[in-house]
Write a protein that holds these residues in place. Structure first.
Motif, short mmCIF file in Angstrom:
data_model
loop_
_atom_site.label_atom_id
_atom_site.label_comp_id
_atom_site.label_asym_id
_atom_site.label_seq_id
_atom_site.Cartn_x
_atom_site.Cartn_y
_atom_site.Cartn_z
N LEU A 6 -32.13 57.40 114.77
CA LEU A 6 -31.84 55.97 114.82
C LEU A 6 -32.86 55.30 115.71
O LEU A 6 -33.02 55.66 116.86
N ARG A 34 -32.79 49.23 118.06
CA ARG A 34 -32.77 47.88 117.52
C ARG A 34 -32.14 46.93 118.53
O ARG A 34 -31.23 46.18 118.23
N GLN A 90 -29.18 43.92 110.18
CA GLN A 90 -30.00 44.99 110.75
C GLN A 90 -29.33 45.67 111.95
O GLN A 90 -29.85 46.63 112.48
N TRP A 91 -28.18 45.15 112.36
CA TRP A 91 -27.50 45.67 113.54
C TRP A 91 -26.81 46.99 113.20
O TRP A 91 -26.07 47.09 112.23
N LYS A 92 -27.04 48.00 114.03
CA LYS A 92 -26.38 49.29 113.81
C LYS A 92 -25.52 49.65 114.98
O LYS A 92 -25.75 49.36 116.07
#
Length: 84
Positions: A25, A28, A82-84
């Motif tokens: 990951l 972000r 786009q947020w994880k």
């Protein structure tokens, strides 16, 4: 009365183990600040337009200033994916 034959059940064999792959990951950390900034800019753009009776932020756009404000808000929602 004769007894029925007992069926033998197959022995349990566990499924073959899967090889685990590590998921990398990426960081972000930029998503949340950009998303919130877009929301605030869009909201401020619309509020300024209404408070100044349409003379600000850009007088030449007229009522299209509302579309610009909602565009910033929509861009904020776009960034939020786009947020994880």
């Amino acid at each position: 009365m004769p007894k029925s034959r007992i069926r033998k059940k197959a022995d349990y064999t566990p499924p073959p183990s899967k090889q685990t792959t590590s998921i990398k990951l990426t960081s972000r950390s930029w998503v949340a600040p950009v998303m919130l900034a877009m929301f605030v800019i869009g909201l401020a753009w619309i509020v300024v337009f209404y408070v100044t009776d349409g003379s600000l932020p850009i007088d030449a756009l007229g009522n299209w200033n509302i579309v610009v404000g909602f565009g910033f808000i929509a861009a904020g929602f776009g960034v939020s994916t786009q947020w994880k």
